[in-house]
Design an enzyme around this catalytic site. Structure first.
Site, short mmCIF file in Angstrom:
data_model
loop_
_atom_site.label_atom_id
_atom_site.label_comp_id
_atom_site.label_asym_id
_atom_site.label_seq_id
_atom_site.Cartn_x
_atom_site.Cartn_y
_atom_site.Cartn_z
N GLN A 49 -35.62 -21.92 -50.08
CA GLN A 49 -37.04 -21.69 -50.37
C GLN A 49 -37.60 -20.64 -49.42
O GLN A 49 -37.40 -20.71 -48.21
CB GLN A 49 -37.80 -23.03 -50.24
CG GLN A 49 -39.26 -22.96 -50.66
CD GLN A 49 -39.47 -22.65 -52.13
OE1 GLN A 49 -38.66 -23.01 -52.98
NE2 GLN A 49 -40.55 -21.96 -52.44
N ASP A 76 -31.44 -18.17 -57.83
CA ASP A 76 -32.69 -17.41 -57.76
C ASP A 76 -32.54 -15.99 -58.33
O ASP A 76 -33.52 -15.35 -58.67
CB ASP A 76 -33.14 -17.27 -56.30
CG ASP A 76 -34.25 -18.25 -55.92
OD1 ASP A 76 -35.02 -18.65 -56.81
OD2 ASP A 76 -34.34 -18.59 -54.73
N LYS A 78 -39.32 -28.50 -58.13
CA LYS A 78 -37.94 -28.21 -58.53
C LYS A 78 -37.14 -29.51 -58.65
O LYS A 78 -36.36 -29.69 -59.59
CB LYS A 78 -37.29 -27.25 -57.51
CG LYS A 78 -37.85 -25.84 -57.62
CD LYS A 78 -37.58 -24.94 -56.43
CE LYS A 78 -38.34 -23.62 -56.62
NZ LYS A 78 -38.27 -22.71 -55.47
N1 GUN Z 1 -40.91 -18.98 -52.87
C1 GUN Z 1 -41.81 -18.73 -53.85
N2 GUN Z 1 -41.17 -18.54 -55.01
C2 GUN Z 1 -39.86 -18.70 -54.78
C3 GUN Z 1 -38.70 -18.64 -55.60
O1 GUN Z 1 -38.74 -18.39 -56.82
N3 GUN Z 1 -37.53 -18.85 -54.98
C4 GUN Z 1 -37.44 -19.10 -53.65
N4 GUN Z 1 -36.23 -19.28 -53.13
N5 GUN Z 1 -38.48 -19.16 -52.86
C5 GUN Z 1 -39.69 -18.96 -53.43
#
Ligand code: GUN
Length: 284
Positions: A95, A118, A51
């Site tokens: 996350q 998200d 990210k």
């Molecule tokens: N963990 C795995 N995929 C994601 C996601 O798309 N967003 C978040 N916040 N955590 C994750």
């Protein structure tokens, strides 16, 4: 045909970078995404790194906040409250998964809806199901974008989604339904699944089991979207939910793992961050 999420992502990020470059003059600054990583799970560390890298490419300001796995729910809620109140922060991503002593639902609900890049906040989820404007979760959004870019007609098609998670299965089914596909959702308790999946003109697989979809489950000419990210313990290699080698010759279109849906998820996160930023700036 193999759809490369990697190539499409690269193109989308280049376009976003051009747009973001105009923001300092237009709005006085660039969008700012804050990512919170709790603990030291290697998979989460890798996602967070990806990210950060995408933010760099697009020109989005990124702050990653690291907290130990021992952080309390109250401390994490206090951190989110601080970021909610901070006008220089446009997107907040916590996350997942979080340590077991922390209630994920409470954390997600604590993020300001307008900063929920998200698309996991209950108000964003509700808005999606009510066909109201909302932030759409990144993976489902990325899947629809890949289908569109590949020129695949969704309307009128029979779509089957394997998996019913809040993050992928349910929202992707809803998005396909909104595009006038006829959608069936299968899951781990579905009986005679192959009978159902063989009817699919579009098959989306998000069940989290390596090579779960075998050749006999797919109709000739089907479009197969593999959302699986499974690590083979022996080799450490990534593997999808679909037996790619067996199904690739049979499918009309298929997404690889890695390099398919995964890059699109991060690219749509960049898009969501820009959307949250622009919405805020244009409201002033
Ligand atoms: N963990 C795995 N995929 C994601 C996601 O798309 N967003 C978040 N916040 N955590 C994750």
């Amino acid at each position: 045909m193999i759809i490369s999420g990697k190539d499409l992502s690269a193109r989308m990020k280049a376009e976003m970078a051009e747009k973001v470059a105009t923001f300092p003059q237009k709005y006085g600054r660039v969008p700012h995404l804050v990512v919170i990583l709790v603990g030291e799970d290697p998979a989460s560390q890798s996602y967070v790194k990806g990210k950060g890298k995408a933010c760099e490419v697009v020109g989005i300001r990124n702050t990653t906040i690291l907290r130990p796995a021992t952080i309390s729910e109250e401390e994490l809620l206090a951190l989110i409250a601080e970021l909610n109140a901070d006008d220089s922060v446009d997107g907040i991503l916590v996350q997942l998964p979080l340590p077991k002593h922390i209630n994920e639902d409470r954390i997600i609900a604590a993020i300001d809806k307008s900063k929920d890049v998200d698309g996991f906040h209950p108000l964003n989820v509700a808005a999606l199901w009510m066909k109201q404007p909302c932030t759409v979760a990144c993976t489902p959004k990325g899947i629809i974008r890949m289908l569109d870019e590949a020129g695949i007609e969704i309307s009128g098609k029979r779509a089957v989604v394997i998996g019913r998670s809040q993050i992928v299965g349910l929202p992707v089914a809803k998005l396909l339904l909104d595009r006038n596909a006829t959608v069936t959702i299968c899951h781990s308790r579905t009986q005679n699944m192959a009978e159902i999946t063989r009817q699919a003109e579009i098959l989306v697989v998000a069940i989290g089991k390596a090579k779960f979809v075998t050749e006999d489950m797919v109709a000739p000419g089907a479009v197969v979207i593999d959302v699986g990210v499974n690590r083979i313990p022996e080799t450490g290699k990534l593997c999808g939910d679909v037996d790619f080698e067996a199904i690739e010759p049979k499918a009309s279109v298929i997404t690889p793992v890695p390099g398919g849906v995964g890059p699109m998820t991060i690219t749509c996160l960049m898009e969501n961050t820009i959307e949250c930023f622009e919405k805020k700036m244009n409201a002033r």
